[in-house]
Write an enzyme that holds these catalytic residues in place. Structure first.
Site, short mmCIF file in Angstrom:
data_model
loop_
_atom_site.label_atom_id
_atom_site.label_comp_id
_atom_site.label_asym_id
_atom_site.label_seq_id
_atom_site.Cartn_x
_atom_site.Cartn_y
_atom_site.Cartn_z
N LYS A 1 39.34 52.44 49.29
CA LYS A 1 39.50 51.14 48.58
C LYS A 1 38.37 51.25 47.37
CE LYS A 1 39.39 46.43 48.69
NZ LYS A 1 41.05 45.28 47.87
N THR B 1 34.51 43.45 46.87
CA THR B 1 33.88 41.80 46.52
C THR B 1 34.17 41.44 47.66
OG1 THR B 1 35.82 41.25 45.38
CG2 THR B 1 34.47 42.98 44.86
#
Length: 264
Positions: A37, A41
């Site tokens: 990844k 966020t």
């Protein structure tokens, strides 16, 4: 295909669940898998991120996450607002290459769409894919509006000389409307690449064992699955449209008593 970059045509199109399905199918085919990844966020340090969700659903995969930012924003904006160091495309590429030395397949999942910015210089997932010279899998939504965003994504990949491996529909509804059914025919055309799968809506809510067993049936053989695009198209695409027959020209033929009087 030791490294595959997975992007979406936007946010909330089923990218993480699709990544999990690709990982599960590869594992079922006997391949070792790592999931990277690039930037997470909207998740606190103590929360599970997308890579963790892929591992929960898919099974025995190696996971790596380069950065995590608390606000649910584009990575560049989230890093700036948090006063944290941004992720740069070279770091994504280097991490993927390192993972590829010990795994048969590395899945690099982006954040949002292809051109979402990672850093203040405008670096994107597309830049990382260029550095890697890796093929890109595009996860698209099923319904109205998806043709435009898929076309734009595909055009950007072609401009950069990157291979668009294909398109996967990230969430196929149980009761698709007309636009959704038409998109099954139109998506490969606008993308210039094959449709490589369709995940049923709600797939991510399945128990892990059920998800792993079903995943190969959602993906084409190019992604270690058994799904067939032509069979899916025949089953879901609408019949060709045909106009209603035009009424005959002139006065309609009389009927009943009118016909009797006209014959008198």
């Amino acid at each position: 295909m030791p490294i595959l970059v997975i992007t979406g045509t936007g946010t909330e199109v089923g990218k993480t669940v699709t990544t999990a399905a690709v990982a599960a199918a590869a594992l079922a085919a006997g391949r070792s898998v790592a999931v990277l990844k690039a930037a997470q966020t909207g998740v606190r340090p103590d929360e599970r991120g997308d890579a963790d969700e892929v591992a929960r659903l898919a099974g025995d995969v190696t996971t790596a996450e380069l950065a995590r930012y608390p606000e649910p924003l584009a990575p560049a904006t989230a890093a700036l607002r948090a006063g944290m160091v941004p992720v740069r495309p070279r770091e994504v590429a280097d991490a993927a290459i390192e993972l590829a030395t010990g795994h048969d397949l590395v899945l690099v999942e982006g954040a949002g769409g292809l051109l979402v910015r990672f850093d203040e210089a405008g670096g994107t997932l597309a830049d990382a894919a260029e550095l890697l010279r890796a093929p890109v899998l595009v996860v698209a939504s099923a319904g109205l509006g998806t043709l435009n965003t898929t076309d734009l994504t595909a055009r950007e990949l072609r401009l950069r000389g990157l291979e668009l491996l294909g398109v996967v529909i990230g969430s196929w509804p149980a009761s698709p409307d007309l636009a959704t059914r038409c998109n099954v025919v139109d998506l490969p055309d606008v993308a210039g690449a094959p449709l490589l799968g369709a995940l049923p809506a709600g797939s991510g809510a399945l128990a892990p064992a059920g998800f792993r067993a079903a995943a190969p049936g959602w993906l084409a053989s190019r992604l270690d699955g058994t799904w067939e695009a032509e069979a899916f198209r025949r089953r879901t695409a609408p019949e060709p449209w045909s106009p209603s027959p035009e009424p005959p020209e002139g006065r309609a033929l009389p009927s009943g008593r009118e016909a009797d009087r006209s014959d008198a």
